[in-house]
Write a protein that holds these residues in place. Structure first.
Motif: not given
Length: 325
Positions: A33, A175, A179
């Motif tokens: 990311c 993931t 987040q």
């Protein structure tokens, strides 16, 4: 068939190798990311003259009040950052280069267990890919026996499928943790904007190649098994037809041999006495050599003369063979 199996095996090995390279690259890089972080601008100095706050007075004078006329986003600096499984690196605003921190330390305490589980799953994913790749290479280059090759093919497919499932779970868990860290992470780290990077794309590309390799391997296994079953069915069908043909041939052969044997033991000779030339006597057997009383009463020893049951050969030629049989 052998050429087709080899082509499918080569395709499986190639896909597995690509998946292994992609997964290893994604695991050790820090571009899962990437985005920007909004941080306050630093004070201007001799080393930094741009993207900083210049008060226009001597910074060492603590008795002076400093004013900044910048408002809104002008007071902040947007620095780039990129994050991987292990580290998160951001641009150093005070000097050249980057500053990296452990992403495990940045994650909230409640999510660190999930993050460690994701790391373990990634490691197992890579290890199972290595095992599957080794089995595929062994089946491709060192298996001369078709049955052994099928066994290796089946094991390679199982390991590849398991590795793909572990990789999918690991990617999804990472993931989720990222987040949550974006929302609950440290204030000086929280991104202003972010998106998935090329390492994340390589990780999911690795998963795609892994599943494609497993499907190709399973297809090769099932297709080879179906081909063998079809050939075996054809072989058994041909064997049954050949057996039926041989049985018929043997039946005709032994029937002919039996008729020849019976006809060779039957002797038809002309009758004696005042009979006409159309009557004949029937003699069965040859000279009697075994023990016991003699059944003949004439000069022909060992024979049975059936003069009283003589057969008219001119009228009953067809019934002769049936009665003897």
């Amino acid at each position: 068939m052998r050429t087709t199996r080899k082509c499918r095996a080569l395709l499986s090995v190639a896909l597995n190798l690509v998946a292994l390279l992609f997964s290893t690259t994604a695991f050790i890089t820090t571009y899962w990311c990437e985005g920007t972080q909004r941080v306050p601008k630093p004070n201007c100095s001799k080393q930094r003259r741009h993207n900083c706050i210049d008060y226009g007075v001597n910074e060492t004078d603590q008795s002076k009040v400093h004013y900044s006329w910048e408002t809104g986003d002008d007071r902040f600096l947007f620095r780039r950052f990129h994050t991987g499984i292990w580290y998160s690196c951001e641009e150093n605003i005070h000097e050249a280069g980057e500053k990296c921190r452990s992403f495990i330390d940045l994650a909230p305490a409640s999510e660190r267990g999930v993050l460690w589980l994701s790391v373990v799953s990634e490691v197992l994913y890579i290890l199972l890919l290595v095992v599957g790749f080794s089995l595929m290479c062994l089946e491709l280059f060192h298996s001369s026996n078709v049955i052994d090759g099928l066994k290796l093919n089946a094991f390679a497919a199982v390991f590849t499928v398991l590795s793909g499932l572990l990789g999918m779970v690991a990617h999804m868990m990472y993931t989720q943790v990222f987040q949550i860290t974006v929302s609950l992470g440290p204030e000086d780290w929280r991104p202003h904007s972010w998106d998935y990077g090329w390492s994340f794309c390589m990780a999911w590309g690795s998963f795609t190649c892994c599943m494609a390799a497993s499907v190709t391997t399973l297809n090769s296994y099932t297709k080879t098994v179906i081909e063998f079953r079809h050939k075996r069915k054809l072989f058994e069908q041909g064997l049954r037809e050949e057996q039926n043909y041989l049985d018929q041939e043997a039946f005709h052969y032994f029937r002919d041999r039996s008729l020849q044997s019976i006809s060779s033991t039957v002797e038809v000779y002309p009758g004696h006495g005042g009979m006409s030339g159309t009557r004949a006597g029937l003699v069965v057997g040859g000279p009697g050599t075994g023990p016991g009383p003699s059944l003949s009463s004439g000069p022909g020893r060992g024979k049975i003369r059936a003069t009283s049951a003589s057969i008219d050969l001119g009228e009953n030629t067809d019934s002769l063979g049936e009665e003897q049989c």
